[in-house]
Design an enzyme around this catalytic site. Structure first.
Site: not given
Ligand code: CO
Length: 210
Positions: A42, A44, A46, A98, A101
């Site tokens: 992803c 993302d 993090r 994750h 999400c």
């Protein structure tokens, strides 16, 4: 930290630290790459790819997008996949989803996101295909968690169904596709045990005469 200039200073400090340990590191890196892993994760912020695996530059070929999708019409993903498999000869493709999400949460909602709608659409299809598994699960976090896992498994299968992967298997290339989950609360990766290692694991409709 919001000043981009600071980032460049950070970068110079990082490069100096690596070079201190291994003076030839960057000179060798410039000669080429031979990563053994393709990471599809992803976007993302993090969920870092290389860092999370304890690896460094040159170790992981990385493709990231919203909700770690491997959609069969996505030329960007297919280009990355073909290059990684045919030219770099990666041995493992890792799809890593994750928890929490945002892309999956958005797909579970009825909100109109405009341009983002078609991207999220396949996640809704995954939900529909597994609707029975969501029955009785009221807690929203648990529902998102389940769809995150199902989404990863779907992408593993999507990848295995590509001609790129099937041609590699036909050519005798050792290639496994893994589905993993990154837990934000712990930073730990879990193997969802959805690994596909060969064409025998495909449904017959998806097997290509490659
Ligand atoms: Co995400």
């Amino acid at each position: 930290m919001t000043d981009p200039k600071q980032l460049i200073e950070n970068n110079h400090a990082w490069a100096a630290t690596i070079q201190e340990d291994n003076p030839d590191f960057f000179a060798n890196m410039a000669k080429g790459q031979s990563p053994k892993y393709l990471w599809i994760g992803c976007a993302d912020s993090r969920v870092p790819a290389t860092q999370a695996l304890g690896l460094g530059p040159g170790d992981v070929f990385v493709h990231r997008n919203v909700a770690n999708l491997a959609v069969h019409t996505d030329l960007n993903m297919l280009t990355v996949l073909q290059y990684a498999v045919e030219h770099l000869k990666v041995e493992h493709v890792i799809v890593c989803g994750h928890q929490h999400c945002g892309g999956v949460q958005a797909a579970m909602s009825n909100t109109d996101f405009g341009q983002i709608n078609p991207w999220l659409r396949s996640i809704k299809d995954t939900y529909r295909a597994h609707a029975a598994e969501f029955e009785g699960i009221e807690d929203q976090a648990s529902r998102v968690d389940l769809l995150v896992r199902l989404n990863v498994a779907t992408q593993v299968r999507n990848l295995a169904e590509t001609d790129i992967i099937q041609k590699a298997w036909k050519a005798g290339q050792s290639l496994q596709i893994h589905g993993w989950l990154f837990t934000l609360e712990t930073g730990k990766v879990t193997d969802l045990e959805k690994t596909i290692s060969g064409p025998d694991e495909l449904t017959s409709i998806h097997r290509l005469d490659v």
